[in-house]
Design an enzyme around this catalytic site. Structure first.
Site, PDB file in Angstrom:
ATOM      1  N   ASP A 155       0.785  -1.257   0.253  1.00 41.85           N
ATOM      2  CA  ASP A 155      -0.168  -0.037   0.167  1.00 41.85           C
ATOM      3  C   ASP A 155       1.038   1.588  -0.256  1.00 41.85           C
ATOM      4  O   ASP A 155      -0.031   2.547   0.316  1.00 41.85           O
ATOM      5  CB  ASP A 155      -0.930   0.419   0.917  1.00 41.85           C
ATOM      6  CG  ASP A 155      -1.520  -0.973   1.362  1.00 41.85           C
ATOM      7  OD1 ASP A 155      -2.471  -1.784   0.071  1.00 41.85           O
ATOM      8  OD2 ASP A 155      -1.775  -2.427   2.308  1.00 41.85           O
ATOM      9  N   GLY A 160      -4.403  -3.669  -3.986  1.00 44.44           N
ATOM     10  CA  GLY A 160      -5.253  -3.274  -4.901  1.00 44.44           C
ATOM     11  C   GLY A 160      -4.269  -2.053  -4.567  1.00 44.44           C
ATOM     12  O   GLY A 160      -4.193  -1.277  -4.360  1.00 44.44           O
ATOM     13  N   HIS A 161      -4.720  -1.667  -6.502  1.00 45.03           N
ATOM     14  CA  HIS A 161      -3.674  -0.194  -6.872  1.00 45.03           C
ATOM     15  C   HIS A 161      -4.827   0.894  -6.596  1.00 45.03           C
ATOM     16  O   HIS A 161      -5.359   1.441  -8.152  1.00 45.03           O
ATOM     17  CB  HIS A 161      -2.805  -0.312  -8.000  1.00 45.03           C
ATOM     18  CG  HIS A 161      -1.558  -1.572  -7.299  1.00 45.03           C
ATOM     19  ND1 HIS A 161      -0.876  -2.444  -8.598  1.00 45.03           N
ATOM     20  CD2 HIS A 161      -0.928  -1.870  -6.238  1.00 45.03           C
ATOM     21  CE1 HIS A 161      -0.222  -2.642  -8.002  1.00 45.03           C
ATOM     22  NE2 HIS A 161      -0.617  -3.044  -6.336  1.00 45.03           N
ATOM     23  N   GLN A 210       2.299  -5.877  -2.751  1.00 44.87           N
ATOM     24  CA  GLN A 210       2.246  -6.027  -1.445  1.00 44.87           C
ATOM     25  C   GLN A 210       3.937  -5.098  -1.810  1.00 44.87           C
ATOM     26  O   GLN A 210       3.688  -3.823  -2.136  1.00 44.87           O
ATOM     27  CB  GLN A 210       2.090  -7.229  -1.170  1.00 44.87           C
ATOM     28  CG  GLN A 210       1.079  -8.508  -0.963  1.00 44.87           C
ATOM     29  CD  GLN A 210       0.408  -8.459  -2.589  1.00 44.87           C
ATOM     30  OE1 GLN A 210       1.284  -9.532  -2.945  1.00 44.87           O
ATOM     31  NE2 GLN A 210      -0.692  -8.611  -2.437  1.00 44.87           N
ATOM     32  N   LYS A 214       2.368   2.237  -4.752  1.00 51.06           N
ATOM     33  CA  LYS A 214       2.888   2.025  -6.056  1.00 51.06           C
ATOM     34  C   LYS A 214       2.535   2.276  -7.350  1.00 51.06           C
ATOM     35  O   LYS A 214       3.129   2.654  -8.609  1.00 51.06           O
ATOM     36  CB  LYS A 214       3.283   0.192  -6.288  1.00 51.06           C
ATOM     37  CG  LYS A 214       3.810   0.260  -5.086  1.00 51.06           C
ATOM     38  CD  LYS A 214       4.632  -1.281  -4.799  1.00 51.06           C
ATOM     39  CE  LYS A 214       3.128  -2.043  -4.160  1.00 51.06           C
ATOM     40  NZ  LYS A 214       2.967  -2.012  -3.474  1.00 51.06           N
TER      41      LYS A 214
HETATM   42  P1  IMP Z   1      -2.788 -13.217   1.783  1.00 53.44           P
HETATM   43  O1  IMP Z   1      -2.269 -11.966   0.761  1.00 53.44           O
HETATM   44  O2  IMP Z   1      -4.804 -12.668   1.191  1.00 53.44           O
HETATM   45  O3  IMP Z   1      -2.270 -14.279   2.047  1.00 53.44           O
HETATM   46  O4  IMP Z   1      -2.969 -11.859   3.176  1.00 53.44           O
HETATM   47  C1  IMP Z   1      -1.637 -11.876   3.973  1.00 53.44           C
HETATM   48  C2  IMP Z   1      -0.844 -11.020   4.714  1.00 53.44           C
HETATM   49  O5  IMP Z   1      -0.470  -9.761   3.678  1.00 53.44           O
HETATM   50  C3  IMP Z   1      -1.953  -9.683   5.301  1.00 53.44           C
HETATM   51  O6  IMP Z   1      -1.653  -9.172   6.622  1.00 53.44           O
HETATM   52  C4  IMP Z   1      -2.738  -8.909   4.069  1.00 53.44           C
HETATM   53  O7  IMP Z   1      -3.551  -8.060   4.794  1.00 53.44           O
HETATM   54  C5  IMP Z   1      -1.234  -8.303   3.687  1.00 53.44           C
HETATM   55  N1  IMP Z   1      -1.700  -7.785   2.115  1.00 53.44           N
HETATM   56  C6  IMP Z   1      -2.288  -8.571   1.117  1.00 53.44           C
HETATM   57  N2  IMP Z   1      -2.288  -8.215   0.068  1.00 53.44           N
HETATM   58  C7  IMP Z   1      -1.821  -6.861   0.452  1.00 53.44           C
HETATM   59  C8  IMP Z   1      -1.660  -5.768  -0.025  1.00 53.44           C
HETATM   60  O8  IMP Z   1      -1.396  -5.498  -1.702  1.00 53.44           O
HETATM   61  N3  IMP Z   1      -1.415  -4.463   1.055  1.00 53.44           N
HETATM   62  C9  IMP Z   1      -0.876  -4.853   2.003  1.00 53.44           C
HETATM   63  N4  IMP Z   1      -0.885  -5.501   2.066  1.00 53.44           N
HETATM   64  C10 IMP Z   1      -1.699  -6.481   1.790  1.00 53.44           C
END
Ligand code: IMP
Length: 421
Positions: free
Chosen positions: A12, A39-40, A220, A15
């Site tokens: 977040d 989510g961009h 991420q 990017k």
């Molecule tokens: P997962 O990717 O859904 O398995 O989540 C694993 C961890 O990564 C969790 O703490 C999510 O909140 C975090 N996470 C996954 N995608 C994002 C993102 O795009 N931005 C911020 N945190 C993320």
């Protein structure tokens, strides 16, 4: 040549806006890992567009977009995104290319993600990411190429569902899935994405040979990397720059530039250690000024001060050659700005980012207190026009991380970006 854009913190970082800005001098934007957990958010001409799977370059008509083999593809999210973009008048057909080798998210991945989350407490997005990567590495995953043959798909699905249904029923006591319904749904999906599927490895290879400029877009952030992040509170892929090579099939030698995108403060969604987290009014203020709510799940993000120990670690593991600093405007109303420059563990001062969660949970951040600038930033066209306190803030990051800060975002709009050459 390839430029990699990586999130330098916990995701977040903004990017999407940086990829969008660089897309002007780019031929191809290629996404290399993750899935619809990302989510961009982009703001252009007053419109807010949120992309989960399709690279941010899609907003530039002359840029091609690739979803690489390292991505786990959610058909439902992909369809929604294509429809949303087409409704906005943005051409997707003929510009979006999806790897045969990308793995497909299945309904059982989402069910298993949510069921396991109840036991593990990672705070996942529930998008099926972890279970899809588990299947990939267990060598039972279903790839986009498998959708091309009804018999292969059916056979793989039946084998997978026998195991997953047993797990869902016996271990997690939750709903089971119907093979026929899933086969029908995914065959239909195949028909609709057929035109996008191609050998993206060769597409990118040819582009590199032709001297084209490729931006590899990570999702991420480095501290959520399954190898280098705050394990087990991480995502299940490699957002760090090395992931661009494996997730796209490009050689490390093609990479010339690695842009680490860092927010001027820190945020984290989901659980896990966060040394500079604020539990007071200033955290609430950062959340509300920075609109810090997840663009995929809507969850409030945890907020804290900029952590240079973590950022320097990120510079090291990614090989970041320059930093793009985002959301600097969010700090404009604070009179003092603490910046973390060290961790203390009892009487010891730690020199590097700890490797384990208990240590990270226990460290006390050491702060330098910088003076805030307390005026709006959004009209600054050049670095020298920024208030001296803001310039000092940037200089501290450069001194501590030993890389230049070349882009500074001072607002959500496209033009609110200071570029330093
Ligand atoms: P997962 O990717 O859904 O398995 O989540 C694993 C961890 O990564 C969790 O703490 C999510 O909140 C975090 N996470 C996954 N995608 C994002 C993102 O795009 N931005 C911020 N945190 C993320």
């Amino acid at each position: 040549m390839v430029t990699v854009i990586v999130g330098a913190q916990w995701g977040d970082e903004g990017k999407g806006k940086i990829v969008d800005a660089l897309a002007e001098q780019t031929d191809i934007v290629a996404r290399y890992q993750g899935g619809a957990n990302a989510g961009h958010t982009l703001v252009c001409d007053g419109r807010t567009i949120v992309l989960h799977l399709i690279p941010s370059g899609i907003l530039h008509e002359d840029v091609q977009c690739v979803i690489g083999n390292g991505v786990v593809l959610d058909p439902v999210a992909l369809h929604q995104e294509i429809a949303m973009l087409e409704q906005l008048g943005i051409t997707v057909r003929g510009r979006l290319f999806i790897s045969h080798k990308a793995h497909v998210i299945m309904p059982y991945h989402k069910l298993l993600d949510r069921a396991r989350e109840q036991q593990q407490g990672i705070g996942t997005t529930g998008r099926g990411i972890g279970p899809a990567y588990i299947d990939k590495y267990s060598r039972v995953g279903i790839r986009v190429v498998d959708l091309l043959d009804r018999h292969v798909l059916e056979e793989k699905l039946r084998t997978n569902l026998a195991e997953k249904n047993a797990l869902l029923e016996k271990l997690y006591h939750t709903e089971q899935l119907d093979v026929e319904a899933i086969v029908a749904e995914y065959l239909e999906f195949d028909r609709s994405i057929d035109e996008f599927v191609t050998d993206t490895t060769m597409l990118l290879h040819n582009a590199i040979q032709e001297g084209k400029h490729i931006v590899a877009e990570g999702a991420q952030g480095a501290l959520l990397d399954v190898d280098h992040g705050t394990y087990p509170f991480v995502t299940s892929s490699n957002p760090t720059s090395g992931g661009a090579c494996t997730g796209l099939g490009i050689p490390p030698t093609a990479i010339r530039r690695i842009v680490g995108v860092a927010k001027a403060y820190s945020t984290r969604v989901g659980n896990g250690p966060f040394p500079t987290e604020l539990h007071d009014d200033r955290g609430t203020q950062l959340r509300s000024l920075g609109a810090e709510y997840g663009s995929t799940t809507g969850r409030p993000r945890r907020c804290g001060w900029l952590d240079l120990v973590a950022l320097r670690y990120s510079v090291i593991v990614n090989g970041i050659t320059e930093i793009a600093l985002t959301k600097m405007d969010v700090l404009s109303s604070f009179d003092t700005l603490p910046v973390c420059v060290g961790y203390r563990l009892g009487t010891k001062r730690l020199k590097t980012f700890p490797v384990d969660v208990p240590t990270l949970d226990a460290v006390e951040p050491e702060y330098i207190e910088l003076k805030g600038w307390q005026c709006p930033l959004y009209d600054a066209p050049a670095f020298e026009d920024l208030p001296p306190q803001a310039q000092r803030f940037v200089a501290l990051i450069e001194e501590y991380c030993n890389v230049p800060v070349t882009l500074i975002s001072t607002g959500a709009e496209r033009h609110q970006l200071v570029q330093r050459t």
